[in-house]
Design an enzyme around this catalytic site. Structure first.
Site, PDB file in Angstrom:
ATOM      1  N   GLN A 243      59.501  81.475  94.161  1.00 17.66           N
ATOM      2  CA  GLN A 243      60.751  80.782  93.383  1.00 17.66           C
ATOM      3  C   GLN A 243      61.921  81.671  93.786  1.00 17.66           C
ATOM      4  O   GLN A 243      62.974  81.564  93.688  1.00 17.66           O
ATOM      5  CB  GLN A 243      60.687  80.225  92.229  1.00 17.66           C
ATOM      6  CG  GLN A 243      60.611  81.649  90.980  1.00 17.66           C
ATOM      7  CD  GLN A 243      60.392  81.078  89.870  1.00 17.66           C
ATOM      8  OE1 GLN A 243      59.307  80.528  89.503  1.00 17.66           O
ATOM      9  NE2 GLN A 243      61.447  81.143  88.897  1.00 17.66           N
ATOM     10  N   CYS A 249      61.314  77.466  88.232  1.00 12.88           N
ATOM     11  CA  CYS A 249      60.070  77.445  88.095  1.00 12.88           C
ATOM     12  C   CYS A 249      59.831  75.921  87.735  1.00 12.88           C
ATOM     13  O   CYS A 249      58.524  75.391  88.018  1.00 12.88           O
ATOM     14  CB  CYS A 249      59.646  78.246  86.769  1.00 12.88           C
ATOM     15  SG  CYS A 249      60.363  78.044  85.311  1.00 12.88           S
ATOM     16  N   HIS A 396      58.673  79.111  80.645  1.00 11.95           N
ATOM     17  CA  HIS A 396      58.238  79.453  81.948  1.00 11.95           C
ATOM     18  C   HIS A 396      57.499  78.125  82.321  1.00 11.95           C
ATOM     19  O   HIS A 396      56.323  77.811  81.513  1.00 11.95           O
ATOM     20  CB  HIS A 396      57.717  80.739  82.515  1.00 11.95           C
ATOM     21  CG  HIS A 396      57.495  80.731  83.909  1.00 11.95           C
ATOM     22  ND1 HIS A 396      58.241  80.676  85.050  1.00 11.95           N
ATOM     23  CD2 HIS A 396      56.311  81.457  84.683  1.00 11.95           C
ATOM     24  CE1 HIS A 396      57.817  80.817  86.197  1.00 11.95           C
ATOM     25  NE2 HIS A 396      56.551  81.413  86.004  1.00 11.95           N
TER      26      HIS A 396
END
Ligand SMILES: *[C@@H]1O[C@H](CO)[C@@H](O)[C@H](O)[C@H]1NC(C)=O
Ligand SMILES: *[C@@H]1O[C@H](CO)[C@@H](O)[C@H](O)[C@H]1NC(C)=O
Length: 452
Positions: A243, A249, A396
């Protein structure tokens, strides 16, 4: 041991306050209760612009009840879920509604007003007859003020802290760290985005719900180990991607979930690579490079608008304007839900069942400073922090592809696909402790069913 020489990587002075786009911090209890929904004429299409409302045509009384039951003014029942602390989605009488909870920002504070929403989108469950709506709770909820943190030294590059990595090895032996030379090219702010971004800073989370007896019985029939990369020798998981320094993410985890599940549904006849950039640049249900949530992307966005192949919007890792090739085919999600049925109902057992039954699950978990240096083994948060460097814990998004038991330590783990390139961790993957909601990884799992 793969980590020799200098242990680099550290998370120094992690970003205090890049709150470019702070969402509200609303809890289940703030939102549960009776609402009025004010809705415009139901004649729009998926490209409806809800930046402003338009005349109100429908007024609906909507009760959001425990645990996920909706009752409308006619007594019709449906379901609802929080999306973390950001907003809520309601499905009742053939209509589906989503709006972000309301908040105001000044230079110093963010004020969450959890008894109202921003203007959101409603549509039939068949994704027709779009309208805009706004919701107001019938009882008021006290405004909640959160002080904004000081602007960080955003151009500071991370610093090495060898002692920190040595300490990680000293206090446990389940996992080991390594140096990632490439980390040095990024500022702390870049790292912060890479591990979730400002819009997904952890405010609060639910703890996993216990599984009932029947669910436990069903789960006892599952194999002791599972890996979608190798089911009787066949791989159903797409390649590891990177990414970069963008808080995308959630888009990568969402595309990865859809990619795997298309492979599973078609016995690998179709192996698409979907475009995270289309999401970053075009989705109003997320905050570009500042973060977002897979439920709203692999789920709602992919049902509302569909996702496209990578070549239709190649990845740049920037908050570019939306420029997806308009003639590209869109790929849709038929069903999506939080594992367990709503946010708050997830747990390890439900996750195992959903994983083996349908395919990989997009999840969120808390990234602490020590995670950044993970190289191999079964991760758990060591509790260690880098003494002089404050760290903002982020949420995340990643993809759970399997589970197992470590042959050496006997520790139960999840196998998880990350989006930090193939050289990170165990060939782009990591394993993390399973069954204890380590870093919240058993609280936010999403399952989706794409239409291949
Ligand atoms: C968000 O709300 C929860 C529950 O009210 C609270 O515990 C938490 O501290 C809040 N977070 C922030 C950053 O204000
Ligand atoms: C897949 O799993 C089987 C059985 O555990 C193993 O023998 C085989 O080597 C694995 N294949 C790959 C490509 O990892």
């Amino acid at each position: 041991m793969q980590w020799k020489t200098t242990w680099a990587l550290v998370w120094a002075a992690l970003v205090v306050g890049v709150w470019a786009d702070t969402p509200a911090n609303c809890t289940y209890e703030d939102v549960r209760g009776d609402w009025m929904f004010y809705e415009t004429e139901r004649t729009g299409g998926p490209d409806i612009n809800c930046d402003s409302m338009g005349p109100i045509v429908h007024k609906r009384r909507i009760s959001l009840e425990y645990p996920n039951v909706v009752v409308d003014e006619h007594g019709n029942k449906g379901s609802w879920t929080m999306i973390y602390n950001q907003g809520f989605e309601v499905k009742v009488a053939g209509r589906s509604y989503f709006a972000f909870s309301f908040y105001k920002e000044s230079d110093e504070v963010v004020t969450s007003l959890c008894d109202k929403t921003f203007t959101g989108w409603s549509r039939d469950v068949t994704v027709r007859n779009w309208a805009c709506y706004r919701a107001q709770k019938t009882t008021s909820v006290a405004p909640k003020e959160t002080k904004k943190l000081q602007t960080p030294k955003s151009k500071t590059f991370y610093r090495h802290n060898l002692d920190f990595l040595k300490n990680i090895q000293k206090v446990q032996s389940s996992w080991y760290p390594a140096i990632y030379e490439e980390y040095e090219q990024w500022t702390l702010q870049d790292h912060f985005r890479r591990s979730g971004g400002a819009a997904s800073v952890i405010h609060q989370r639910v703890t996993p719900a216990p599984a009932d007896l029947l669910t436990r019985l069903r789960a006892s029939m599952l194999p002791p180990e599972w890996d979608w990369r190798n089911v009787s020798g066949v791989n159903y998981v797409s390649d590891i991607r990177d990414q970069g320094a963008c808080g995308s993410c959630y888009a990568f985890a969402s595309m990865a979930a859809l990619e795997s599940r298309v492979r599973i549904l078609t016995d690998n006849e179709l192996k698409p690579t979907f475009s995270p950039q289309d999401v970053v640049s075009c989705s109003k249900l997320s905050q570009g490079c500042e973060g977002g949530f897979p439920y709203l992307i692999a789920g709602r966005y992919a049902q509302d608008k569909g996702v496209v192949a990578e070549k239709c919007a190649p990845y740049t890792g920037e908050d570019d304007a939306c420029s997806t090739v308009a003639s590209c085919r869109r790929h849709y999600t038929a069903h999506y839900r939080y594992v367990g049925g709503y946010y708050g109902a997830c747990n390890e057992i439900e996750m195992k069942l959903a994983l083996v039954r349908g395919g990989p699950l997009a999840v969120g978990f808390e990234v602490y400073g020590d995670f950044m240096s993970y190289k191999g083994g079964v991760y758990h948060h060591t509790g260690l922090t880098d003494g002089f460097n404050p760290f903002e814990i982020t949420n995340h998004a990643v993809l759970v592809v399997g589970y197992g038991v470590d042959s050496k330590t006997g520790e139960n783990y999840w196998t998880v696909k990350n989006s930090w390139g193939p050289n990170w961790g165990e060939d782009g993957y990591f394993r993390i402790r399973r069954g204890t909601d380590e870093c919240g990884i058993e609280s936010l799992a999403v399952e989706v069913v794409p239409i291949p």
